[in-house]
Write a protein that holds these residues in place. Structure first.
Motif, PDB file in Angstrom:
ATOM      1  N   PRO A   1      34.206  49.173 -16.162  1.00 26.77           N
ATOM      2  CA  PRO A   1      34.491  50.038 -17.314  1.00 26.77           C
ATOM      3  C   PRO A   1      33.545  49.720 -18.461  1.00 26.77           C
ATOM      4  N   ASN A   2      33.008  50.781 -19.036  1.00 23.20           N
ATOM      5  CA  ASN A   2      32.020  50.621 -20.098  1.00 23.20           C
ATOM      6  C   ASN A   2      31.988  51.902 -20.914  1.00 23.20           C
ATOM      7  N   TYR A   3      31.731  51.782 -22.217  1.00 26.07           N
ATOM      8  CA  TYR A   3      31.692  52.961 -23.076  1.00 26.07           C
ATOM      9  C   TYR A   3      30.633  53.953 -22.610  1.00 26.07           C
ATOM     10  N   ASN A   4      29.568  53.446 -22.004  1.00 32.04           N
ATOM     11  CA  ASN A   4      28.512  54.324 -21.520  1.00 32.04           C
ATOM     12  C   ASN A   4      28.963  55.180 -20.343  1.00 32.04           C
ATOM     13  N   TYR A   5      30.092  54.807 -19.744  1.00 33.07           N
ATOM     14  CA  TYR A   5      30.591  55.541 -18.580  1.00 33.07           C
ATOM     15  C   TYR A   5      31.983  56.109 -18.852  1.00 33.07           C
ATOM     16  N   ARG A   6      32.211  56.553 -20.063  1.00 33.83           N
ATOM     17  CA  ARG A   6      33.513  57.101 -20.424  1.00 33.83           C
ATOM     18  C   ARG A   6      33.651  58.539 -19.936  1.00 33.83           C
ATOM     19  N   THR A   7      34.870  58.941 -19.699  1.00 32.78           N
ATOM     20  CA  THR A   7      35.167  60.305 -19.260  1.00 32.78           C
ATOM     21  C   THR A   7      35.042  61.261 -20.439  1.00 32.78           C
ATOM     22  N   GLU A   8      34.442  62.410 -20.199  1.00 32.38           N
ATOM     23  CA  GLU A   8      34.276  63.421 -21.239  1.00 32.38           C
ATOM     24  C   GLU A   8      34.894  64.734 -20.790  1.00 32.38           C
ATOM     25  N   PHE A   9      35.564  65.387 -21.736  1.00 31.40           N
ATOM     26  CA  PHE A   9      36.091  66.728 -21.511  1.00 31.40           C
ATOM     27  C   PHE A   9      35.349  67.667 -22.458  1.00 31.40           C
ATOM     28  N   LEU A  10      34.788  68.741 -21.901  1.00 32.97           N
ATOM     29  CA  LEU A  10      33.936  69.636 -22.685  1.00 32.97           C
ATOM     30  C   LEU A  10      34.470  71.064 -22.661  1.00 32.97           C
ATOM     31  N   PHE A  11      34.112  71.794 -23.716  1.00 32.18           N
ATOM     32  CA  PHE A  11      34.385  73.232 -23.756  1.00 32.18           C
ATOM     33  C   PHE A  11      33.042  73.940 -23.816  1.00 32.18           C
ATOM     34  N   THR A  12      32.730  74.731 -22.799  1.00 30.95           N
ATOM     35  CA  THR A  12      31.404  75.340 -22.684  1.00 30.95           C
ATOM     36  C   THR A  12      31.443  76.861 -22.768  1.00 30.95           C
ATOM     37  N   ASP A  13      32.573  77.427 -23.161  1.00 31.90           N
ATOM     38  CA  ASP A  13      32.733  78.884 -23.162  1.00 31.90           C
ATOM     39  C   ASP A  13      32.796  79.441 -24.585  1.00 31.90           C
ATOM     40  N   LEU A  14      31.974  78.890 -25.470  1.00 32.96           N
ATOM     41  CA  LEU A  14      32.030  79.282 -26.876  1.00 32.96           C
ATOM     42  C   LEU A  14      31.669  80.751 -27.084  1.00 32.96           C
TER      43      LEU A  14
END
Length: 238
Positions: free
Chosen positions: A157-170
């Motif tokens: 576990p490392n901050y560089n490998y954190r899970t991201e949730f994105l919104f791409t339908d702007l």
């Protein structure tokens, strides 16, 4: 004397007419200037909470060995275990990407007195990235990664490998949000006009602020807050 009086009278009348006409012109010009500068600048806000539509879930893992070949074999075996875990969690191969394993010599820059066990000399590490629109599947699988440790996978576990949730339908919601921000600005302009005894006229100038997308809060990063502010200059009519 009489010869000079008549021209003088005519000249005086002309001057009076000219002054009156000029006065009317100046008054009209002043009214035009005041009308042109009778305006109000307001800001309009639009906000919306939307669910993320893309998840980036990296699983970084590593292993150590006494030889380069053994380190490579171990990391390949761990990658296979991680892939099987992800398949069982409902993800398919097109959603899974494996980075090229990196192998390093942990003894390379250490004096002999600081070198550890020969079994840990070579370190191999890799990252399995899940890129998927299956937000709920990711949330359901994340608490289960401890199962990988039981199968011999050393997760890092490392901050560089954190899970991201994105919104791409702007682009889908952008026009409606701009309309909402404009309506919000016009409501503010109407209130200002009411207080000043005026009426809101046409838009003289408008500028759209940038859209910002942020997590709703630190506990629900899969919900995004989309925000835009517009600045509009309205003419005010008496």
């Amino acid at each position: 004397m009489r010869d000079n009086t008549i021209p003088a009278i005519i000249l005086g009348v002309c001057l009076i007419v000219g002054l009156v006409g000029g006065g009317h012109y100046l008054q009209a010009a002043a009214r035009t200037w005041q009308a042109a500068n009778h305006s109000v600048t307001v800001k309009g806000l639009a906000e919306r909470d939307v669910p993320a539509n893309l998840a980036l879930w990296p699983l970084h893992f590593s292993t150590n060995s006494s030889s380069l070949g053994a380190a490579q074999q171990k990391i390949d075996a761990q990658a296979q275990t991680v892939r099987q875990f992800l398949h069982a969690a409902g993800f398919v191969d097109k959603e899974i990407t494996l980075t090229s394993p990196q192998v390093s010599d942990e003894w390379a820059n250490l004096p002999a007195s600081q070198r550890g066990s020969a079994d840990d000399r070579y370190k191999a590490e890799a990252t399995m990235l899940v890129r998927t629109p299956k937000i709920q599947a990711v949330k359901k699988a994340m608490p289960r990664v401890g199962e990988l440790i039981g199968r011999g996978v050393l997760l890092s576990p490392n901050y560089n490998y954190r899970t991201e949730f994105l919104f791409t339908d702007l682009n889908r919601i952008k026009p409606r949000m701009i309309a909402e921000a404009t309506a919000n600005a016009r409501a503010a302009a109407r209130q200002f006009a009411k207080d000043s005894g005026s009426h809101v006229g046409a838009i003289r100038q408008a500028s759209q602020g940038y859209f910002s997308i942020s997590d709703l809060d630190s506990y629900t990063p899969e919900i995004k807050k989309v925000r835009v502010v517009t600045t509009i200059d309205y003419a005010l009519d008496n």
